[in-house]
Motif scaffolding. Structure first.
Motif, short mmCIF file in Angstrom:
data_model
loop_
_atom_site.label_atom_id
_atom_site.label_comp_id
_atom_site.label_asym_id
_atom_site.label_seq_id
_atom_site.Cartn_x
_atom_site.Cartn_y
_atom_site.Cartn_z
N ALA A 142 -112.14 40.85 62.80
CA ALA A 142 -113.34 41.40 63.09
C ALA A 142 -113.61 42.91 62.56
CB ALA A 142 -113.75 41.28 64.44
N LEU A 143 -112.76 43.47 62.54
CA LEU A 143 -112.65 45.00 62.27
C LEU A 143 -112.84 44.88 60.86
CD1 LEU A 143 -112.83 48.01 62.86
CD2 LEU A 143 -110.36 47.68 63.06
N ARG A 144 -111.63 44.10 60.16
CA ARG A 144 -111.66 44.08 58.76
C ARG A 144 -113.13 43.63 57.85
NH1 ARG A 144 -108.27 40.28 58.65
NH2 ARG A 144 -106.13 41.19 58.26
N GLU A 145 -113.55 42.64 58.62
CA GLU A 145 -115.04 42.17 58.17
C GLU A 145 -116.01 43.52 58.25
OE1 GLU A 145 -115.91 38.69 60.22
OE2 GLU A 145 -114.59 37.62 59.13
N ALA A 146 -116.17 44.20 59.39
CA ALA A 146 -116.88 45.33 59.32
C ALA A 146 -116.72 46.30 58.46
CB ALA A 146 -116.88 45.76 60.72
N ALA A 147 -115.40 46.54 58.18
CA ALA A 147 -115.02 47.48 57.37
C ALA A 147 -115.42 47.24 55.84
CB ALA A 147 -113.55 47.94 57.27
N LYS A 148 -115.26 45.84 55.54
CA LYS A 148 -115.52 45.40 54.22
C LYS A 148 -117.04 45.52 54.02
CE LYS A 148 -115.24 41.30 51.45
NZ LYS A 148 -114.66 39.94 51.27
N ALA A 149 -117.86 45.19 54.96
CA ALA A 149 -119.26 45.28 55.09
C ALA A 149 -119.82 46.90 54.69
CB ALA A 149 -119.93 44.82 56.44
N ALA A 150 -119.18 47.59 55.45
CA ALA A 150 -119.52 49.23 55.17
C ALA A 150 -119.11 49.59 53.65
CB ALA A 150 -118.43 49.88 56.28
N PHE A 151 -118.07 48.98 53.18
CA PHE A 151 -117.57 49.43 51.81
C PHE A 151 -118.53 48.80 50.96
CE2 PHE A 151 -114.94 48.52 47.98
CZ PHE A 151 -114.70 49.88 47.60
N THR A 152 -118.79 47.34 51.17
CA THR A 152 -119.88 46.97 49.96
C THR A 152 -121.30 47.36 50.28
OG1 THR A 152 -118.82 44.68 50.65
CG2 THR A 152 -120.95 44.58 49.84
N ALA A 153 -121.69 47.88 51.44
CA ALA A 153 -122.89 48.63 51.46
C ALA A 153 -123.17 49.89 50.70
CB ALA A 153 -123.49 48.83 53.17
N LEU A 154 -121.76 50.65 50.93
CA LEU A 154 -121.67 52.01 50.24
C LEU A 154 -121.52 51.81 48.51
CD1 LEU A 154 -118.79 53.50 52.37
CD2 LEU A 154 -121.18 54.46 51.97
N GLN A 155 -121.01 50.67 47.98
CA GLN A 155 -121.02 50.21 46.81
C GLN A 155 -122.43 49.92 46.14
OE1 GLN A 155 -117.79 47.38 46.18
NE2 GLN A 155 -116.64 48.96 45.25
N THR A 156 -123.34 49.17 46.78
CA THR A 156 -124.46 48.52 46.29
C THR A 156 -125.66 49.36 46.92
OG1 THR A 156 -124.28 47.18 48.40
CG2 THR A 156 -123.21 46.42 46.24
N ARG A 157 -125.68 50.03 48.11
CA ARG A 157 -127.08 50.61 48.51
C ARG A 157 -126.90 51.77 49.06
NH1 ARG A 157 -128.06 46.96 53.64
NH2 ARG A 157 -130.06 48.08 53.80
N PHE A 158 -125.97 52.40 49.78
CA PHE A 158 -125.91 53.69 50.39
C PHE A 158 -124.85 54.64 49.37
CE2 PHE A 158 -126.43 51.30 54.46
CZ PHE A 158 -127.83 50.91 54.15
N SER A 159 -125.46 55.00 48.60
CA SER A 159 -124.43 55.86 47.59
C SER A 159 -124.33 57.47 47.94
CB SER A 159 -125.03 55.69 45.90
OG SER A 159 -126.25 56.05 45.88
N ASN A 160 -125.28 57.73 48.64
CA ASN A 160 -125.09 59.24 49.14
C ASN A 160 -123.98 59.69 49.70
OD1 ASN A 160 -125.75 61.78 51.02
ND2 ASN A 160 -127.36 61.70 49.66
N PRO A 161 -123.46 60.89 49.09
CA PRO A 161 -122.10 61.41 49.72
C PRO A 161 -121.95 61.50 51.32
CG PRO A 161 -122.60 62.62 47.78
CD PRO A 161 -123.85 61.83 48.10
N LYS A 162 -123.02 61.65 52.04
CA LYS A 162 -123.31 61.76 53.33
C LYS A 162 -122.58 60.21 53.88
CE LYS A 162 -126.84 60.71 55.47
NZ LYS A 162 -128.37 60.85 56.13
N PHE A 163 -123.21 59.14 53.39
CA PHE A 163 -122.70 57.80 53.70
C PHE A 163 -121.17 57.56 53.43
CE2 PHE A 163 -127.36 57.28 53.30
CZ PHE A 163 -127.71 56.97 54.44
N TRP A 164 -120.83 58.09 52.27
CA TRP A 164 -119.32 58.03 51.90
C TRP A 164 -118.50 58.65 52.65
CZ3 TRP A 164 -117.07 54.56 48.95
CH2 TRP A 164 -117.70 53.67 47.88
#
Length: 248
Positions: free
Chosen positions: A51-73
């Motif tokens: 479950a944690l792996r999937e959540a972290a992967k979702a966070a990484f995918t969002a950062l790559q595709t939608r939330f590119s601001n350094p604050k989110f990274w």
């Protein structure tokens, strides 16, 4: 870990995974997942790890595709560092390395130092008891102190803008659609926004929340504004004017 506790943990992680889809809740969701990772139990079940792996992967995918601001990274980097150190998830190192490249230089160096200190602590834990007396793990403060780094107290940080200065911030009309850099949400043309003296515009609540913690502009770091602590302003002014005897 008891079955009920494990189920509660999975449910909590699943909810936070959903929160990662929104810009408004992304940073907070990452922070909560980071806290969960730092308190991770070695007895946690494989479904919890998954479950944690999937959540972290979702966070990484969002950062790559939608939330590119350094604050989110930066929020993502904190999460990936915590997972890499505490939870047996193979991809965490890859996510961490990618996030390190997206944050600003200061955050990048801080992350590298944090990873190094964590490795030192891990080595110390691994060697516990090998040389007779049990070894007590070093705290982060002790590790930093060993490197000549002193942590400052909460009150030592740069103070926020004074109440009088906050009250003088003007409301202006947004002439062309813009983005509030604090929350990364749009400010439509014709809407009202709060302005810093330098001219940069922000949502009213976003700017007021920001200047309570810092008297600088979130965009350009303009800081020629009174702070909440007059002593800080006096010292800063003396440093800038290079008055003799300040530190003698």
């Amino acid at each position: 870990m008891a079955a009920s506790a494990d189920e509660d943990l999975i449910a909590q992680i699943s909810k936070l995974k959903q929160d990662l889809k929104s810009k408004k809740s992304f940073v907070n969701a990452c922070a909560q997942l980071t806290e969960i990772s730092e308190q991770w139990s070695q007895d946690a079940s494989e479904p919890s790890v998954q479950a944690l792996r999937e959540a972290a992967k979702a966070a990484f995918t969002a950062l790559q595709t939608r939330f590119s601001n350094p604050k989110f990274w930066q929020a993502g980097l904190d999460l990936f560092l915590a997972i890499d150190f505490h939870v047996p998830i193979e991809d965490a190192g890859k996510w961490r390395d990618a996030a390190v490249e997206e944050v600003d230089d200061e955050a990048r160096e801080r992350a590298k130092e944090q990873a190094r200190l964590r490795r030192l602590q891990e080595d110390k834990m691994h060697n516990k008891g090998q040389f007779g007396d049990a070894v007590t793990p070093l705290s982060l403060g002790e590790l930093l102190a060993s490197q000549g780094i002193v942590l400052v107290e909460e009150d030592d940080r740069r103070p926020g803008m004074s109440r009088d200065a906050r009250a003088e911030l003007r409301v202006k009309t947004v002439l062309e659609e813009d983005v509030c850099v604090v929350c990364q949400e749009a400010m439509p043309a014709g809407s009202k926004a709060k302005a810093m003296p330098c001219g940069h515009l922000f949502h009213d609540e976003c700017l007021l929340s920001w200047v309570k913690k810092s008297n600088s502009c979130p965009t350009c770091r303009f800081d020629d504004m009174p702070s909440e602590k007059r002593h800080y302003d006096d010292v800063q002014r003396q440093v800038m004017q290079r008055q003799p005897g300040l530190y003698s």
